[in-house]
Design a protein around this motif. Structure first.
Motif, short mmCIF file in Angstrom:
data_model
loop_
_atom_site.label_atom_id
_atom_site.label_comp_id
_atom_site.label_asym_id
_atom_site.label_seq_id
_atom_site.Cartn_x
_atom_site.Cartn_y
_atom_site.Cartn_z
N VAL A 190 0.87 -1.18 0.00
CA VAL A 190 0.00 0.00 0.00
C VAL A 190 0.91 1.23 0.00
N TRP A 191 0.83 2.02 -1.06
CA TRP A 191 1.76 3.15 -1.22
C TRP A 191 1.23 4.45 -0.64
N GLN A 192 -0.08 4.58 -0.50
CA GLN A 192 -0.61 5.81 0.09
C GLN A 192 -2.00 5.57 0.69
N VAL A 193 -2.25 6.22 1.83
CA VAL A 193 -3.57 6.20 2.47
C VAL A 193 -3.97 7.64 2.76
N ARG A 194 -5.27 7.91 2.75
CA ARG A 194 -5.73 9.28 3.00
C ARG A 194 -7.13 9.25 3.61
N TRP A 195 -7.27 9.93 4.76
CA TRP A 195 -8.59 10.04 5.41
C TRP A 195 -9.52 10.89 4.54
N GLN A 196 -10.81 10.54 4.54
CA GLN A 196 -11.83 11.30 3.83
C GLN A 196 -12.89 11.78 4.84
N LYS A 197 -13.82 12.60 4.34
CA LYS A 197 -14.92 13.04 5.21
C LYS A 197 -15.80 11.86 5.57
N ASP A 198 -16.42 11.92 6.75
CA ASP A 198 -17.30 10.83 7.19
C ASP A 198 -18.44 10.62 6.19
N ASP A 199 -18.88 9.37 6.07
CA ASP A 199 -19.96 9.07 5.11
C ASP A 199 -21.32 9.53 5.64
N CYS B 15 -0.22 -0.09 -11.98
CA CYS B 15 0.23 -0.14 -10.58
C CYS B 15 0.19 1.25 -9.96
N GLY B 16 -0.74 1.48 -9.06
CA GLY B 16 -0.86 2.80 -8.42
C GLY B 16 0.25 3.03 -7.40
N THR B 17 0.84 4.20 -7.43
CA THR B 17 1.93 4.53 -6.50
C THR B 17 1.62 5.73 -5.61
N ALA B 18 0.74 6.62 -6.07
CA ALA B 18 0.44 7.83 -5.29
C ALA B 18 -0.91 8.38 -5.72
N PHE B 19 -1.58 9.07 -4.80
CA PHE B 19 -2.82 9.75 -5.17
C PHE B 19 -3.03 10.97 -4.27
N ASP B 20 -3.93 11.87 -4.72
CA ASP B 20 -4.26 13.05 -3.91
C ASP B 20 -5.67 13.50 -4.27
N PHE B 21 -6.40 13.93 -3.26
CA PHE B 21 -7.80 14.35 -3.44
C PHE B 21 -7.89 15.87 -3.54
N HIS B 22 -8.80 16.32 -4.36
CA HIS B 22 -8.99 17.76 -4.58
C HIS B 22 -9.45 18.43 -3.29
N LYS B 23 -8.96 19.66 -3.09
CA LYS B 23 -9.25 20.36 -1.83
C LYS B 23 -10.70 20.85 -1.75
N GLU B 24 -11.33 21.10 -2.91
CA GLU B 24 -12.70 21.62 -2.91
C GLU B 24 -13.72 20.66 -3.53
N LEU C 4 -13.27 14.41 -6.87
CA LEU C 4 -12.17 14.43 -7.83
C LEU C 4 -10.85 14.03 -7.15
N PHE C 5 -10.10 13.15 -7.79
CA PHE C 5 -8.77 12.80 -7.27
C PHE C 5 -7.86 12.36 -8.40
N LEU C 6 -6.55 12.43 -8.13
CA LEU C 6 -5.52 12.07 -9.10
C LEU C 6 -4.81 10.80 -8.63
N VAL C 7 -4.39 9.96 -9.58
CA VAL C 7 -3.64 8.75 -9.25
C VAL C 7 -2.40 8.68 -10.14
N GLY C 8 -1.24 8.51 -9.50
CA GLY C 8 0.01 8.31 -10.24
C GLY C 8 0.35 6.83 -10.29
N THR C 9 0.97 6.38 -11.37
CA THR C 9 1.25 4.96 -11.56
C THR C 9 2.73 4.70 -11.81
N PRO D 59 -2.53 24.00 -2.64
CA PRO D 59 -3.48 24.33 -1.56
C PRO D 59 -4.34 25.55 -1.82
N TYR D 60 -3.95 26.41 -2.80
CA TYR D 60 -4.69 27.63 -3.09
C TYR D 60 -5.42 27.56 -4.43
N HIS D 61 -4.70 27.21 -5.47
CA HIS D 61 -5.26 27.23 -6.83
C HIS D 61 -5.93 25.88 -7.11
N THR D 62 -7.20 25.92 -7.48
CA THR D 62 -7.98 24.68 -7.64
C THR D 62 -7.65 23.92 -8.92
#
Length: 562
Positions: free
Chosen positions: A297-306, A360-369, A373-378, A412-415
């Motif tokens: 597992v290359w990355q984990v990230r907490w999300q908002k509660d369901d 093979c996923g290696t990294a990801f990041d979720f949009h701030k707003e 939407l999220f990005l996945v690097g392979t 963190p500023y520009h969407t």
């Protein structure tokens, strides 16, 4: 007429007087002789007492003993209640049945446990029995000992603490477009000596606390893992220590519940540690039954509660699955969000079965707003723009790098802006609406990690495997780094991760020897807009967005002209 007796008394009185005068004569003569002898004999000097060379004087004193006093106090008697109950046969029977059920449940739990967990459990019970006698004494002084330890460390590292608080590099005034990094504390632990720093994360509530994940990136050197939490108030020893059977490759701390730490392991498991319950084992852990990953597992990230207010987080792995984990009633429930299928790789097999190659996923990041939407690097060097709603296809695909993508991060500023780094030596800055990168930087070595600064939209840092840290400020210089500095002691050491502190002007950098170095940014690396006469300095997200937009527009104009 006088009687005869009176006559006799009168005769005796003169006789006594005569006798007394006769005795006085020889006594006077004897006294005269003694005086003559004293005058004739010479006087001898008196013996002088020797003085003590140490000037010792012996004295004695008696103290006054106070009289003992008796004191008495009267207390209210504790409240009392009368309790009575009858023990029937069925009540005794029910009690025995409950006890038997508890024993059966514990036996079932032990059966489900892995042999390693059983060994760990036995070791823990042995340690508990040996420590029970000491625990009562130690727990009473733990808080006081912790405070004293921090005070001692503050005195020991006083010069470092003063630099952290007050030192500003005055030489920056004479360097227009360059800055420096001042080394502060160095964090290390003997138990994690031969383990690489695989993850770093600042606590969202306590700005001096950060978590460190230890493991190994080498496939042939996989052993154990460690989760350590350090405080800048005590650089000599971690605040919390957790060990695991498999190496920890990533971690994240919950924003609303900063005591919850989620980690991803090299063996494909995910686990949640609760800092309020500092036990050796995690509070929740995935298993083969609950859908664990089959690769690291290359990355984990907490999300908002369901919708049901259950805690949930996402994980990405080399097995091509992006999984959403939900904590339901003390159990981890998984749902596959998306599978990374490589485009154009589907082939027809036997009996019309479609076979496709998994990315093979290696990294990801979720949009701030935008939540979905999220990005996945392979590992193939592609970056996929995905949505939580669509599991069958990608929103967009970027041919980003020639080697594995090590990190992706939204600004963190520009969407619209995000950044990626790779082992192909490059860092690229993208506008997600355009398929070609806005800026490309070649750092002459594989880039392990990148991080945006929390105080500016144009500042970011990158670490490379040659042990150097690069800090860029696009508003000052959009062609090269304004700081390029080695931060490890030996040339063979490789820097693995970097993180900005959300409040203080410092960064932490981890290396493959298990060391974490804290560095302070010089004034040139955190330049703010200058004050003009009669005008207030504008600050805030809108100003930062406009600053980055200005740079992006310049690049867009050049591209349109071409």
């Amino acid at each position: 007429m006088m009687s005869e007796t009176e006559m006799l008394e009168e005769e005796e009185e003169p006789k006594e007087a005569e006798a007394g005068s006769q005795t006085d004569v020889p006594a006077a003569e004897a006294a005269e002789k003694v005086v003559e002898e004293e005058l004739m004999t010479p006087k001898q000097p008196k013996e002088q007492k020797l003085t003590n060379k140490f000037n010792f004087s012996e004295r004695a004193s008696q103290t006054f003993n106070n009289r003992l006093r008796d004191r008495e106090c009267q207390m209210e008697p504790p409240p009392r209640t009368n309790f009575s109950a009858t023990a029937n046969q069925w009540e005794i029977y029910d009690a025995y049945v409950e006890e038997l059920e508890k024993q059966e449940k514990t036996k079932e739990k032990e059966k489900t446990k892995t042999p390693v967990a059983k060994k760990m459990g036995k070791m823990a019970t042995r340690k508990m029995t040996s420590m029970e006698s000491q625990s009562d004494d130690i727990t009473k002084v733990t808080q006081a000992a912790k405070i004293v330890e921090r005070m001692v460390n503050q005195n020991t590292y006083d010069d470092v603490a003063q630099d952290f608080k007050y030192y500003e590099d005055a030489a920056d005034e004479y360097r227009d477009q360059e800055g420096t990094l001042l080394p502060l504390w160095k964090f290390q632990n003997d138990k994690a000596k031969h383990l690489a720093v695989t993850a770093l994360c600042w606590n969202p509530k306590y700005n001096d606390l950060f978590a460190v994940g230890h493991g190994s990136y080498d496939f042939m050197k996989q052993s154990r893992g460690m989760l350590l939490l350090y405080s800048m108030k005590n650089p000599s020893f971690p605040e919390y220590i957790f060990s695991s059977d498999s190496g920890i490759m990533c971690l994240d701390m919950h924003v609303a519940h900063p005591y919850l730490v989620v980690v991803g392991h090299y063996d494909g498991n995910v686990a949640i540690y609760n800092l309020k319950k500092p036990h050796a084992q995690p509070s929740f852990r995935s298993s083969a039954k609950s859908g664990k990953h089959t690769d690291p597992v290359w990355q984990v990230r907490w999300q908002k509660d369901d919708m049901n207010n259950n805690l949930n987080f996402f994980s990405v792995s080399s097995d091509g699955r992006i999984v959403s984990w939900t904590l339901v009633k003390s159990e981890l429930v998984h749902t596959d969000v998306i599978k990374l299928k490589m485009e154009g790789s589907t082939t027809e097999g036997l009996e019309g079965l479609q076979i496709y190659t998994v990315g093979c996923g290696t990294a990801f990041d979720f949009h701030k707003e935008i939540d979905y939407l999220f990005l996945v690097g392979t590992e193939e060097g592609k970056i996929y723009k995905c949505s939580k709603s669509y599991s069958s296809q990608f929103l967009d695909t970027y041919d980003a790098h020639n080697m594995a993508v090590d990190a992706v991060s939204w600004n963190p500023y520009h969407t619209k802006v995000f950044m990626s780094c790779s082992s192909d030596w490059t860092v690229k800055i993208w506008d997600h609406t355009i398929k070609t990168p806005m800026f490309i930087y070649d750092l002459n070595s594989a880039v392990s990690d990148v991080a945006w600064a929390p105080y500016s939209s144009t500042v970011f840092a990158a670490v490379t495997t040659n042990g150097r840290t690069h800090v860029f400020d696009l508003s000052i210089n959009k062609y090269e780094a304004i700081c390029n500095q080695p931060v490890v002691a030996k040339k063979k050491n490789k820097t693995t991760h970097v993180k900005f502190n959300p409040i203080y002007p410092i960064i932490i950098v981890g290396d493959d020897r298990g060391h974490i170095t804290c560095l302070k940014l010089s004034p040139n690396l955190r330049k703010m807009p200058k004050e003009k006469k009669g005008q207030e300095v504008q600050k805030g997200p809108a100003v930062e967005i406009a600053k980055l937009d200005k740079l992006l527009n310049l690049v867009r104009e050049v591209k349109t002209k071409k």
